[in-house]
Design an enzyme around this catalytic site. Structure first.
Site, PDB file in Angstrom:
ATOM      1  N   THR A  71       0.824  -1.215   0.000  1.00 55.41           N
ATOM      2  CA  THR A  71       0.000   0.000   0.000  1.00 55.41           C
ATOM      3  C   THR A  71       0.857   1.263   0.000  1.00 55.41           C
ATOM      4  O   THR A  71       0.621   2.189  -0.784  1.00 55.41           O
ATOM      5  CB  THR A  71      -0.890   0.017   1.260  1.00 55.41           C
ATOM      6  N   GLU A 120      10.904   9.275   9.175  1.00 55.49           N
ATOM      7  CA  GLU A 120       9.718  10.064   9.560  1.00 55.49           C
ATOM      8  C   GLU A 120       8.439   9.236   9.441  1.00 55.49           C
ATOM      9  O   GLU A 120       7.511   9.396  10.241  1.00 55.49           O
ATOM     10  CB  GLU A 120       9.614  11.301   8.660  1.00 55.49           C
ATOM     11  N   VAL A 164       6.363   6.726  12.448  1.00 56.86           N
ATOM     12  CA  VAL A 164       5.437   7.081  13.531  1.00 56.86           C
ATOM     13  C   VAL A 164       4.413   8.101  13.027  1.00 56.86           C
ATOM     14  O   VAL A 164       4.790   9.131  12.472  1.00 56.86           O
ATOM     15  CB  VAL A 164       6.179   7.683  14.747  1.00 56.86           C
ATOM     16  N   GLY A 218       2.348   8.375  10.619  1.00 56.68           N
ATOM     17  CA  GLY A 218       2.131   8.617   9.191  1.00 56.68           C
ATOM     18  C   GLY A 218       2.361  10.039   8.744  1.00 56.68           C
ATOM     19  O   GLY A 218       3.494  10.515   8.694  1.00 56.68           O
ATOM     20  N   GLU A 237      -5.918  -5.568  10.536  1.00 56.51           N
ATOM     21  CA  GLU A 237      -5.465  -6.772   9.845  1.00 56.51           C
ATOM     22  C   GLU A 237      -6.337  -7.957  10.252  1.00 56.51           C
ATOM     23  O   GLU A 237      -7.034  -7.918  11.263  1.00 56.51           O
ATOM     24  CB  GLU A 237      -4.014  -7.074  10.239  1.00 56.51           C
ATOM     25  N   LYS A 250       6.145   2.425  18.306  1.00 60.88           N
ATOM     26  CA  LYS A 250       6.178   3.853  17.980  1.00 60.88           C
ATOM     27  C   LYS A 250       6.586   4.681  19.199  1.00 60.88           C
ATOM     28  O   LYS A 250       7.353   5.638  19.091  1.00 60.88           O
ATOM     29  CB  LYS A 250       4.814   4.300  17.460  1.00 60.88           C
ATOM     30  N   GLY A 274      -2.284   4.799   6.186  1.00 58.74           N
ATOM     31  CA  GLY A 274      -2.799   4.923   4.826  1.00 58.74           C
ATOM     32  C   GLY A 274      -1.643   5.177   3.879  1.00 58.74           C
ATOM     33  O   GLY A 274      -0.646   5.809   4.238  1.00 58.74           O
TER      34      GLY A 274
END
Lengths: 437, 437
Positions: free
Chosen positions: A15, A131, A134, A136, A192, A207, A304
């Site tokens: 993705t 970057e 953590v 997104g 998931e 994270k 995402g």
């Protein structure tokens, strides 16, 4: 400055990988404006060459040998988006060893073996950037490492797992139980098939490990993170918390305390007027408390393909300004020899307010027995709420305590659960009041 | 790396200057951990040498010749905290001309003459940095220039003047009128004796100019900012807005629209559930909308000595890693030759929803007359609220329109105000719905 394009070798076409290819094409002109040269993916490795891709790969050499992309392919930067420990670790170390800077989104690998990767990058004299690992699309690592560098960071608290936030939000909004909310999250692609990684707090712990290292200049301390998932939160707790003036949120917390640090991940009652209480669905949000600036807050999409890809591009653009050089800023924002461990406060010594829901038989003297035990252990009650039983259910007694050590609270809890009128199904959660934060 | 301290020449010992001296002393050890060397103020200029200082200046050579500090003093970085256009501009240009990097918090100077300063820095091959110029402790410039660099920024909206936010918050919370809230802000030190700079939107326009340049890669366009202050907002508007589901906030907005950009500062109705509606008091907050990441949000203290000083230190630490070199990143985050003007949408062509409060005599046919005029001009009504007069007051009719051009709305407004039953004291404000943001 050379006008040759920056060539990316991409490990992983899932993705985020596909999102990266799309974004580099879509915003190509914008990146040329920022950088003075273009950025293109020239080589990629995919685990499944036959799977249809939601992006244009016509100018990309896609192969099935990841080590070729990491070591041999003529690229300027290697981007690792495979996830997992192995072979990602070996690939990154191989790329760094060949003098190739690496961008990765791999929080599990960083939390487990980040120090190893940082060492390899330093020895090779090239950059490693992460970057995207953590939160997104929220550029929280840059914020902590650079933007807030003038502060001594006192602590942070955040919603950094979108799956858990989605599940708890749905439970709070529509009274779903955990299993139904999880099933809905899976249906929507937010969780998931095996949700353990998210709902048991492991992903958040990874994270938090990274955030805490940046905040305090300490080594990555995954083993020091006290981790509790959200499976035991019930819709009854949601409604009781609401009546008491709180929301239940999946918080990750790192705090300095008396020369030591607290690192913990758990579902948490947050006062309903606090901004973290208002961050719903899959959104992430982090509050960072600096000594000079006070509390500062950040929110946005935490996952995402597109949001995560945008963080990968931020790292690519930074490295691309000086592809051959190490970043002038060390990976954690502190000089490597200044990154020093600090004691971790064991969970039993952590002090915070607690929420306790006891399921009790509806008999006289219940409240007196409960409050006596708490008083004996010197635990004050900040709020108490008794709900009459509905139909054949037991009655619920919900209590918010004052701030008390985990150890002392557990001693009280043991006695309370042994009371003869206390029934199975009681729950205990922690409360965060953000005093001054 | 040399272990010599980084020497700061400080221009200005006001609130922020003193905060900087204190912070550099307090967090001295932390900065050594980050940088591998210490940062000290060695020289300073003050306008008033006899004024008592709330910081320890025993190791600082404080003098009354600013040009000496800018050009001659043996310092590695010059920090300009004087504010105002002149002599700050001449001092910065002189320092840059001597090859000294400059850190400044001077939003007015940047908005007016930033391009000149950036040119001077480029020609001298040294850095100019200005994180402290917008939103104090929130590292919003780094966020936009680096953290969100993977995005095409579609727009931003923010509360970037704490004085106005404080005044409107007090009006909303306690029903104060503008003058009383302003007086309270002045008492608490949140507003200057001459408040025009803040309450007329000029300070916000300066900051928006800087933000828009970073967002879109356009030159500083202060003259293009449509600016409206908050003096005409009444407590009646506060309560009507609340009843309609909004809060009135001092917003600064920059948006792309059809190859042009909108730049505007005005009090704005914000849906009450939006995060910007919940940012109260002197806090600042900014929402940035990137094409890949969607909406992201940032909040924190926008002013005050310590918060602003923390942003100054962030710039100092970045420059101190390579004091002799220009920053690898251009000041606006875009290559200088890619910084290109874009057309500014004139205010008359801006499209948004409007809030209109008409004071009317309480006679039959009022609503019919009003709605007829709006219908004639094809302006839909999203919400309408009529409040009966109290005592000898007129009745109020509050309307939220659909999105409509300023020009068309003004045509309607002119006709409405000419109606014989409309009394003096009507108000008109803009509404922001953040569709998808």
């Amino acid at each position: 400055m050379s006008k040759e394009p920056i060539r990316i070798g991409l490990l992983g076409l899932g993705t985020v990988g596909q999102g990266l290819v799309r974004l580099l094409q879509k915003n190509h002109a914008e990146y040329v404006r920022r950088l003075g040269r273009s950025v293109i993916v020239t080589h990629a490795f995919s685990r499944n060459l036959t799977r249809l891709r939601d992006c244009d790969l016509s100018n990309v050499k896609v192969g099935d040998d990841p080590m070729y992309v990491a070591k041999e392919a003529p690229v300027d930067i290697v981007v690792e988006l495979l996830g997992g420990i192995s072979p990602a670790r070996e690939l990154i170390i191989a790329a760094l060893g060949r003098g190739k800077p690496v961008v990765t989104a791999n929080k599990a690998l960083l939390a487990e073996d980040g120090d190893l990767l940082f060492d390899a990058a330093r020895k090779a004299g090239v950059a490693i950037a992460f970057e995207a690992s953590v939160a997104g699309g929220i550029p929280i690592l840059r914020v902590m490492r650079e933007g807030l560098a003038g502060n001594r960071i006192e602590g942070l608290a955040g919603i950094i797992n979108g799956t858990c936030n989605y599940i708890l939000t749905r439970m709070a909004e529509d009274g779903l139980d955990f299993e139904s909310a999880l099933a809905e999250a899976q249906e929507k692609g937010y969780a998931e098939a095996n949700p353990a990684f998210d709902v048991d707090g492991i992903d958040a712990a990874h994270k938090l490990t990274i955030l805490a290292s940046l905040a305090f200049g300490i080594p990555l301390e995954l083993k020091g993170v006290a981790t509790e998932g959200i499976r035991h939160v019930t819709e009854r707790d949601m409604s009781l918390a609401r009546e008491l003036g709180y929301r239940i949120k999946p918080l990750s917390i790192a705090k300095r305390r008396d020369g030591a640090v607290e690192l913990r991940v758990h579902p948490t009652l947050v006062p309903k007027e606090h901004l973290l209480a208002k961050v719903d669905g899959v959104l992430n949000s982090i509050i960072v408390h600096g000594d000079a600036v006070g509390p500062t807050g950040y929110y946005g999409r935490g996952a995402g393909g597109d949001a995560t890809a945008s963080a990968v591009v931020a790292d690519i653009l930074e490295i691309a300004r000086q592809p051959g050089a190490p970043l002038s800023l060390p990976p954690l924002g502190y000089e490597p020899n200044s990154v020093q461990p600090q004691p971790i406060v064991p969970l039993r010594d952590v002090e915070c307010a607690h929420y306790l829901r006891l399921q009790v038989a509806d008999t006289p003297g219940v409240l007196r027995a409960i409050t006596s035990i708490l008083a004996e252990l010197d635990i004050s009650i900040e709020a108490i709420l008794q709900k009459e039983p509905k139909g054949r259910e037991d009655a619920s007694v919900a209590i918010i305590t004052s701030s008390v050590s985990e150890q002392r609270f557990n001693a009280a809890l043991e006695k309370l659960l042994a009371l003869k009128f206390v029934r199975p199904g009681s729950t205990h959660l922690r409360v965060e009041h953000f005093h001054g934060r």
